[in-house]
Design a protein around this motif. Structure first.
Motif, PDB file in Angstrom:
ATOM      1  N   VAL A 170       0.813  -1.108  -0.091  1.00  6.63           N
ATOM      2  CA  VAL A 170       0.091  -0.072   0.129  1.00  6.63           C
ATOM      3  C   VAL A 170       0.592   1.420  -0.081  1.00  6.63           C
ATOM      4  N   GLN A 171       2.000   1.121   0.545  1.00 12.37           N
ATOM      5  CA  GLN A 171       2.970   2.204   0.406  1.00 12.37           C
ATOM      6  C   GLN A 171       3.734   2.431  -0.771  1.00 12.37           C
ATOM      7  N   LEU A 172       4.125   1.364  -1.358  1.00  9.49           N
ATOM      8  CA  LEU A 172       4.899   1.442  -2.735  1.00  9.49           C
ATOM      9  C   LEU A 172       4.186   1.434  -3.900  1.00  9.49           C
ATOM     10  N   GLN A 173       2.988   0.927  -3.898  1.00 14.32           N
ATOM     11  CA  GLN A 173       2.118   0.739  -4.874  1.00 14.32           C
ATOM     12  C   GLN A 173       0.784   1.268  -4.639  1.00 14.32           C
ATOM     13  N   PRO A 174       0.474   2.487  -4.253  1.00 18.46           N
ATOM     14  CA  PRO A 174      -0.795   2.981  -3.795  1.00 18.46           C
ATOM     15  C   PRO A 174      -1.909   2.755  -4.600  1.00 18.46           C
ATOM     16  N   LEU A 175      -3.195   2.623  -4.251  1.00 17.45           N
ATOM     17  CA  LEU A 175      -4.315   2.338  -4.916  1.00 17.45           C
ATOM     18  C   LEU A 175      -5.055   3.620  -5.342  1.00 17.45           C
ATOM     19  N   ALA A 176      -5.428   4.366  -6.588  1.00 23.41           N
ATOM     20  CA  ALA A 176      -5.532   5.319  -7.171  1.00 23.41           C
ATOM     21  C   ALA A 176      -6.886   5.779  -6.011  1.00 23.41           C
ATOM     22  N   GLY A 177      -6.564   6.824  -5.304  1.00 19.70           N
ATOM     23  CA  GLY A 177      -7.535   7.651  -4.541  1.00 19.70           C
ATOM     24  C   GLY A 177      -7.841   7.080  -3.362  1.00 19.70           C
ATOM     25  N   MET A 178      -7.330   6.087  -2.949  1.00 21.61           N
ATOM     26  CA  MET A 178      -7.628   5.370  -1.580  1.00 21.61           C
ATOM     27  C   MET A 178      -6.777   6.215  -0.497  1.00 21.61           C
ATOM     28  N   GLU A 179      -7.579   6.535   0.675  1.00 22.06           N
ATOM     29  CA  GLU A 179      -6.788   6.843   1.660  1.00 22.06           C
ATOM     30  C   GLU A 179      -6.171   5.583   2.488  1.00 22.06           C
ATOM     31  N   ILE A 180      -5.045   5.664   2.759  1.00 22.77           N
ATOM     32  CA  ILE A 180      -4.365   4.497   3.653  1.00 22.77           C
ATOM     33  C   ILE A 180      -3.865   5.095   4.839  1.00 22.77           C
ATOM     34  N   SER A 181      -4.299   4.336   6.025  1.00 26.23           N
ATOM     35  CA  SER A 181      -3.547   4.627   7.353  1.00 26.23           C
ATOM     36  C   SER A 181      -3.387   3.192   7.855  1.00 26.23           C
ATOM     37  N   SER A 182      -2.315   3.236   9.020  1.00 23.49           N
ATOM     38  CA  SER A 182      -2.119   1.983   9.663  1.00 23.49           C
ATOM     39  C   SER A 182      -1.696   2.189  10.720  1.00 23.49           C
ATOM     40  N   GLU A 183      -1.635   1.132  11.795  1.00 19.52           N
ATOM     41  CA  GLU A 183      -0.968   1.154  13.034  1.00 19.52           C
ATOM     42  C   GLU A 183      -0.482   0.073  13.437  1.00 19.52           C
ATOM     43  N   ILE A 184       0.811  -0.007  14.189  1.00 24.15           N
ATOM     44  CA  ILE A 184       1.257  -1.062  14.823  1.00 24.15           C
ATOM     45  C   ILE A 184       1.021  -0.823  16.193  1.00 24.15           C
ATOM     46  N   ILE A 185       0.114  -1.804  16.690  1.00 25.27           N
ATOM     47  CA  ILE A 185      -0.243  -1.609  18.226  1.00 25.27           C
ATOM     48  C   ILE A 185       0.607  -2.282  19.239  1.00 25.27           C
ATOM     49  N   ALA A 186       1.615  -1.430  19.782  1.00 22.55           N
ATOM     50  CA  ALA A 186       2.451  -1.780  20.828  1.00 22.55           C
ATOM     51  C   ALA A 186       2.013  -2.804  21.727  1.00 22.55           C
ATOM     52  N   LEU A 187       2.521  -3.977  22.200  1.00 27.55           N
ATOM     53  CA  LEU A 187       2.352  -4.864  23.226  1.00 27.55           C
ATOM     54  C   LEU A 187       1.120  -5.695  22.982  1.00 27.55           C
ATOM     55  N   GLU A 188       0.770  -5.716  21.627  1.00 27.72           N
ATOM     56  CA  GLU A 188      -0.647  -6.392  21.562  1.00 27.72           C
ATOM     57  C   GLU A 188      -0.042  -7.792  20.732  1.00 27.72           C
ATOM     58  N   THR A 189      -0.394  -8.863  21.230  1.00 34.47           N
ATOM     59  CA  THR A 189      -0.368 -10.164  20.149  1.00 34.47           C
ATOM     60  C   THR A 189      -1.583 -10.286  19.448  1.00 34.47           C
ATOM     61  N   HIS A 190      -1.687 -11.597  18.716  1.00 35.31           N
ATOM     62  CA  HIS A 190      -2.853 -11.877  17.921  1.00 35.31           C
ATOM     63  C   HIS A 190      -3.966 -12.092  18.714  1.00 35.31           C
ATOM     64  N   LEU A 191      -3.595 -12.709  20.006  1.00 33.85           N
ATOM     65  CA  LEU A 191      -4.838 -12.979  20.777  1.00 33.85           C
ATOM     66  C   LEU A 191      -5.312 -11.981  21.383  1.00 33.85           C
ATOM     67  N   THR A 192      -4.787 -10.847  21.778  1.00 32.03           N
ATOM     68  CA  THR A 192      -5.110  -9.631  22.530  1.00 32.03           C
ATOM     69  C   THR A 192      -5.258  -8.725  21.614  1.00 32.03           C
ATOM     70  N   GLY A 193      -5.145  -8.556  20.233  1.00 27.86           N
ATOM     71  CA  GLY A 193      -5.181  -7.360  19.513  1.00 27.86           C
ATOM     72  C   GLY A 193      -6.387  -6.971  18.726  1.00 27.86           C
ATOM     73  N   GLY A 194      -7.640  -7.853  19.154  1.00 25.06           N
ATOM     74  CA  GLY A 194      -8.727  -7.472  18.336  1.00 25.06           C
ATOM     75  C   GLY A 194      -9.314  -6.281  18.951  1.00 25.06           C
ATOM     76  N   VAL A 195      -9.645  -6.129  19.991  1.00 26.47           N
ATOM     77  CA  VAL A 195     -10.331  -4.994  20.608  1.00 26.47           C
ATOM     78  C   VAL A 195      -9.410  -3.727  20.428  1.00 26.47           C
ATOM     79  N   PRO A 196      -8.379  -3.729  20.615  1.00 28.21           N
ATOM     80  CA  PRO A 196      -7.512  -2.346  20.405  1.00 28.21           C
ATOM     81  C   PRO A 196      -7.598  -1.991  18.734  1.00 28.21           C
ATOM     82  N   ALA A 197      -7.536  -3.061  18.004  1.00 30.34           N
ATOM     83  CA  ALA A 197      -7.662  -2.898  16.393  1.00 30.34           C
ATOM     84  C   ALA A 197      -8.903  -2.370  16.123  1.00 30.34           C
TER      85      ALA A 197
END
Length: 128
Positions: free
Chosen positions: A89-116
């Motif tokens: 998404v950074q190197l080959q953006p989609l035309a017109g799409m707004e992109i955002s992202s977050e790496i959620i510190a300290l969360e695992t796959h099992l604990t990350g759902g609600v923070p995500a």
């Protein structure tokens, strides 16, 4: 209208985002992109080179920080696939799409759902 999914639900929302769905805000949390040759990457490449205009759409991608750093199966499964998607998404953006992202510190796959989920809400709806 929005769509959010986590893990394999995130894989489904990835598909919906790339197929030009009716959803304007799409949240992808630690998607279950588990293979280098995932259909998601093929669909992304097709969308990036197509004439589809994604204006008015917002794609938000999250990943738990410990999915990247802890020694677990998730490090090589979801973290690897999500990292590849973030690179695309950074190197080959989609035309017109707004992109955002977050790496959620300290969360695992099992604990990350609600923070995500809250990250998606903040990114896509706090300014509306």
């Amino acid at each position: 209208m929005g769509l959010w999914g986590f893990s394999y639900g995130g894989l489904f929302t990835s598909y919906a985002a790339l197929k030009g769905s009716i959803f304007k805000n799409i949240g992808i949390g630690s998607p279950g992109i588990t293979r280098d040759n995932s259909l998601i990457f093929k669909l992304y490449d097709e969308a990036a080179t197509s004439e589809i205009n994604f204006s008015g759409r917002h794609l938000h991608i999250t990943l738990g920080g410990r999915e990247l750093s802890d020694s677990s199966p998730y490090r090589w499964l979801t973290a690897r696939g999500t990292s590849e998607l973030l690179a695309k998404v950074q190197l080959q953006p989609l035309a017109g799409m707004e992109i955002s992202s977050e790496i959620i510190a300290l969360e695992t796959h099992l604990t990350g759902g609600v923070p995500a989920w809250f990250s998606f809400l903040r990114a896509c709806y706090s300014h509306n």
